[in-house]
Design a protein around this motif. Structure first.
Motif, short mmCIF file in Angstrom:
data_model
loop_
_atom_site.label_atom_id
_atom_site.label_comp_id
_atom_site.label_asym_id
_atom_site.label_seq_id
_atom_site.Cartn_x
_atom_site.Cartn_y
_atom_site.Cartn_z
N GLU A 1 -38.22 84.00 117.36
CA GLU A 1 -37.28 84.76 117.14
C GLU A 1 -37.09 85.96 118.58
OE1 GLU A 1 -41.13 84.34 116.83
OE2 GLU A 1 -41.47 84.05 114.82
N ASP A 2 -36.75 84.89 119.34
CA ASP A 2 -36.17 85.57 120.76
C ASP A 2 -35.49 86.47 120.30
OD1 ASP A 2 -37.03 82.81 120.63
OD2 ASP A 2 -37.41 83.09 123.34
N GLU A 3 -34.27 86.37 120.27
CA GLU A 3 -32.88 87.15 119.73
C GLU A 3 -33.39 88.28 118.97
OE1 GLU A 3 -28.31 86.90 118.50
OE2 GLU A 3 -29.46 85.22 118.52
N ALA A 4 -34.04 87.51 117.51
CA ALA A 4 -34.58 88.95 117.20
C ALA A 4 -34.80 89.89 118.03
CB ALA A 4 -34.94 88.87 115.67
N LEU A 5 -36.06 89.78 118.66
CA LEU A 5 -37.27 91.17 119.16
C LEU A 5 -35.94 90.98 120.32
CD1 LEU A 5 -40.35 88.57 119.19
CD2 LEU A 5 -39.76 90.53 118.25
N ARG A 6 -35.79 90.50 121.27
CA ARG A 6 -34.28 91.56 122.14
C ARG A 6 -33.69 92.54 121.69
NH1 ARG A 6 -34.57 85.99 124.06
NH2 ARG A 6 -35.01 85.91 126.24
N ASN A 7 -32.87 92.26 120.26
CA ASN A 7 -31.75 92.91 119.95
C ASN A 7 -33.11 94.08 119.01
OD1 ASN A 7 -30.19 91.35 119.65
ND2 ASN A 7 -30.45 90.30 118.14
N ALA A 8 -34.16 94.07 118.92
CA ALA A 8 -35.54 95.26 118.51
C ALA A 8 -35.12 96.24 119.77
CB ALA A 8 -36.08 94.37 117.53
N GLY A 9 -34.89 95.88 120.62
CA GLY A 9 -35.74 96.92 121.86
C GLY A 9 -36.60 95.78 123.45
N ALA A 10 -37.10 94.40 122.88
CA ALA A 10 -38.33 94.27 123.33
C ALA A 10 -37.53 93.85 125.24
CB ALA A 10 -38.72 92.71 122.82
N ASP A 11 -38.16 94.58 126.27
CA ASP A 11 -38.17 94.25 127.45
C ASP A 11 -38.25 93.03 128.51
OD1 ASP A 11 -37.45 97.01 127.91
OD2 ASP A 11 -39.72 97.50 127.25
N ILE A 12 -39.22 92.11 127.63
CA ILE A 12 -39.68 90.74 128.17
C ILE A 12 -40.11 89.99 126.51
CG2 ILE A 12 -41.75 89.54 129.28
CD1 ILE A 12 -41.63 91.93 131.13
N VAL A 13 -39.01 88.58 126.63
CA VAL A 13 -39.59 88.15 125.49
C VAL A 13 -40.41 87.12 126.06
CG1 VAL A 13 -38.54 86.61 123.38
CG2 VAL A 13 -37.90 89.19 124.10
N VAL A 14 -42.20 86.75 124.98
CA VAL A 14 -42.51 85.19 125.83
C VAL A 14 -42.85 84.54 125.16
CG1 VAL A 14 -43.35 86.33 127.66
CG2 VAL A 14 -44.68 86.33 125.36
N HIS A 15 -43.79 83.35 124.84
CA HIS A 15 -43.57 82.93 123.47
C HIS A 15 -45.28 82.18 123.32
CE1 HIS A 15 -39.38 81.26 124.25
NE2 HIS A 15 -39.57 81.23 123.28
N GLU A 16 -45.98 82.40 124.51
CA GLU A 16 -47.82 83.11 125.14
C GLU A 16 -47.59 84.01 125.73
OE1 GLU A 16 -49.25 78.74 126.11
OE2 GLU A 16 -48.73 77.72 123.66
N LEU A 17 -48.85 84.35 126.12
CA LEU A 17 -48.91 85.03 126.59
C LEU A 17 -49.36 85.04 127.87
CD1 LEU A 17 -49.02 87.01 124.06
CD2 LEU A 17 -51.54 88.48 124.16
N THR A 18 -49.75 83.98 128.02
CA THR A 18 -50.26 83.25 129.18
C THR A 18 -49.12 83.22 130.29
OG1 THR A 18 -49.82 80.62 128.72
CG2 THR A 18 -51.82 81.70 129.04
N GLU A 19 -47.92 83.44 129.79
CA GLU A 19 -46.54 83.63 130.49
C GLU A 19 -47.10 85.14 131.03
OE1 GLU A 19 -42.55 83.03 128.43
OE2 GLU A 19 -44.21 81.80 126.64
N LEU A 20 -47.61 85.78 130.83
CA LEU A 20 -47.07 86.68 131.42
C LEU A 20 -48.66 87.28 132.53
CD1 LEU A 20 -47.34 89.21 128.02
CD2 LEU A 20 -45.20 88.80 130.00
N GLU A 21 -48.93 86.59 133.51
CA GLU A 21 -49.60 85.75 134.12
C GLU A 21 -49.26 86.84 135.14
OE1 GLU A 21 -52.98 84.81 135.93
OE2 GLU A 21 -52.43 83.95 134.05
N ASN A 22 -48.18 87.27 135.95
CA ASN A 22 -47.95 87.88 136.64
C ASN A 22 -47.43 88.90 136.40
OD1 ASN A 22 -48.93 85.78 139.26
ND2 ASN A 22 -46.81 84.47 138.21
N ILE A 23 -47.77 89.85 135.65
CA ILE A 23 -47.08 90.83 134.72
C ILE A 23 -47.39 91.75 135.98
CG2 ILE A 23 -48.66 91.45 133.60
CD1 ILE A 23 -45.11 92.07 132.57
N MET A 24 -47.98 92.00 136.39
CA MET A 24 -48.18 93.55 137.65
C MET A 24 -46.91 93.41 138.68
SD MET A 24 -50.53 94.64 135.54
CE MET A 24 -51.94 93.97 134.86
N GLU A 25 -46.51 91.59 139.43
CA GLU A 25 -45.79 91.75 140.22
C GLU A 25 -44.65 92.05 139.37
OE1 GLU A 25 -46.28 88.15 142.11
OE2 GLU A 25 -48.48 88.06 141.90
#
Length: 516
Positions: free
Chosen positions: A222-246
């Motif tokens: 649902e990438d496009e729908a979430l971006r259209n709703a205003g998501a700043d970052i879209v991921v498929h798994e939370l492990t993609e946020l490994e370096n979210i602080m950076e």
């Protein structure tokens, strides 16, 4: 005074269904069964069934049970009485249908079970270890039961679910109130709180609440729908946020940074009762930059300050100097030393590490060192310094008109050499292994190796050069830049020179003694 940019994420608020557990699948299944049975009852065999891919996400996902009933029935132009809290599940009312759906959901949960997404469990454990506060929110009144069944409730500091929202009259999504309540209960700051959602209503609520970053989880594309709703970052798994602080850190002009001594109380507030762990660069930080790098000695009075602090804190020096050179220059036993930008590490209690991939490049460095010395030997003032895992070309004493000649010589020697890269610093060029390893990796390796979890410890890094930006960017703590290297920085504060570094260290030592 400039406001400090938050160095870390302080809190993360996660939706439950679809982010933490796969219960969204069961919810969707229960809604479909309930509505299809009801629609067939009132419209006959030719009823228009609920489409999970379209209707569930659009009208039901992320909102309260009764709001979901209302929204879907309105989409089918069906008007139904609200009913009252005493209505049985068999009653055809908003309340009755809601109870009917819930009974179906509980039966499905009993027979099919609820699983935790492995990527979420991995990241939740990581974030807890790093000392980040966690909250779970859900429109479901079964939130606690689901999390207990999945053995996940224990990971969260705060839970705001459908039951709590009803008791405290907290408006549901897309109103932001549930996120704001969770943030307040965590005692977190708005600009340091991250939202993770998979529902469009949740994304809109996070953005409406003014949270700096709202992450959309698109497990089913649902990438496009979430971006259209205003998501700043879209991921498929939370492990993609490994370096979210950076990812969230943005470099700033040095002049905009607050002064570390003037803002000392702010730094103490950031530490929040944790133990400081101190990391330093050497040249330009603990000692002034000098014309001859070999003359960069640690003054006796300043060595005494560091020695006294080593009785109070864990201290590591991460330098571009070779390990042996760095240890001889400092000469203190209780410190941890990371030379060659962290490729070689040594410390108390048998701590030893050499970054294994770097060893393969040592013969290449030998060859390049020989070629480089021959190439620049005619340039007055140019010095080639071999470290174990790097070659430094110093041109501080080279005439301004000849600096380009030094740069050309380095590039020529390196031409065609794929396994080395050029790093730049203050009047220095460094040839280093072209590997994904730098001061930031070394800093985090030490924190993990020494079990200095951020839940109890607060790392502070102080450096002055461009190569220190790797550590400042990776840092989950407080970063301080000494002077300026002419580029934007990931530091949180600034100090003018090495003199102010020791002033800051004395303040820190006195603060710690006063709190012992």
């Amino acid at each position: 005074m400039s406001k400090k940019v938050p160095p870390t994420i302080q809190a993360i608020i996660l939706d439950m269904d679809g982010v933490i557990t796969d219960s969204a699948r069961l919810h969707a299944k229960a809604w479909k069964q309930m509505f299809d049975e009801y629609l067939e009852k009132v419209q006959g065999k030719n009823f228009d069934p609920l489409d999970i891919g379209k209707d569930y996400k659009r009208y039901i996902d992320g909102v309260s049970r009764h709001d979901g009933v209302r929204a879907f029935l309105e989409s089918r132009q069906i008007a139904l009485t609200e009913g009252n809290p005493e209505d049985d599940p068999e009653v055809d009312s908003i309340v009755g249908l809601g109870k009917r759906k819930n009974n179906i959901f509980l039966d499905l949960m009993e027979t099919e079970g609820v699983e935790v997404f492995p990527d979420t469990l991995e990241m939740v454990k990581k974030w807890k270890k790093e000392g980040i506060k966690l909250a779970v929110i859900s429109a479901s009144r079964n939130c606690r039961r689901i999390l207990e069944a999945a053995d996940m409730l224990r990971w969260f500091d705060i839970r705001i679910d459908g039951e709590i929202a009803r008791e405290q009259q907290i408006p549901g999504k897309p109103a932001p109130d549930v996120f704001i309540k969770a943030m307040e209960d965590l005692n977190a700051d708005l600009d340091r709180t991250l939202i993770i959602e998979d529902a469009i209503a949740g994304i809109k609520a996070g953005k409406k609440g003014g949270f700096p970053v709202v992450v959309g989880v698109a497990r089913n594309g649902e990438d496009e729908a979430l971006r259209n709703a205003g998501a700043d970052i879209v991921v498929h798994e939370l492990t993609e946020l490994e370096n979210i602080m950076e990812t969230l850190k943005k470099p700033r002009e040095t002049a905009t940074l607050p002064h570390a001594l003037e803002s000392f109380q702010d730094i103490i507030t950031d530490i929040e009762g944790k133990r400081p762990v101190l990391f330093f660069d050497y040249d330009g930080t603990l000692t002034p930059i000098v014309e001859d790098p070999n003359a960069a000695e640690l003054a006796p009075d300043r060595k005494k300050i560091i020695q006294q602090l080593s009785d109070q804190f864990t201290i590591a020096i991460i330098s571009g100097r070779g390990l042996a050179d760095l240890k001889s220059k400092v000469g203190l036993q209780r410190l941890i030393y990371a030379g060659s930008h962290g490729f070689e590490i040594s410390g108390p209690n048998g701590l030893e590490m050499q970054y294994e991939p770097g060893k393969e490049i040592l013969p290449i460095l030998d060859e390049v060192e020989s070629k480089l010395k021959k190439r620049v030997e005619a340039i007055d003032g140019c010095e080639v310094e071999r470290k174990k895992y790097a070659i430094a070309v110093h041109y501080r004493q080279v005439e301004a008109g000849k600096v380009a000649e030094v740069e050309n010589a380095v590039e020529e020697v390196l031409d065609g050499q794929q396994r080395l890269k050029i790093g730049k610093g203050k009047k220095i060029l460094e040839l280093k292994p072209d590997l994904d390893w730098h001061k930031g990796h070394a800093l985090n390796w030490l924190l993990n190796e020494l079990d200095l979890a951020a839940a109890q410890n607060h790392p502070i890094f102080i450096g002055d050069d461009i190569t220190d930006e790797d550590a400042l960017k990776a840092l989950k703590g407080t970063g301080i830049l000494v002077g300026s290297h002419g580029q934007k920085t990931y530091a949180d504060y600034r100090l003018k020179d090495t003199g102010e570094v020791y002033g800051f260290l004395e303040e820190l030592g006195n603060w710690d003694k006063g709190n012992s």
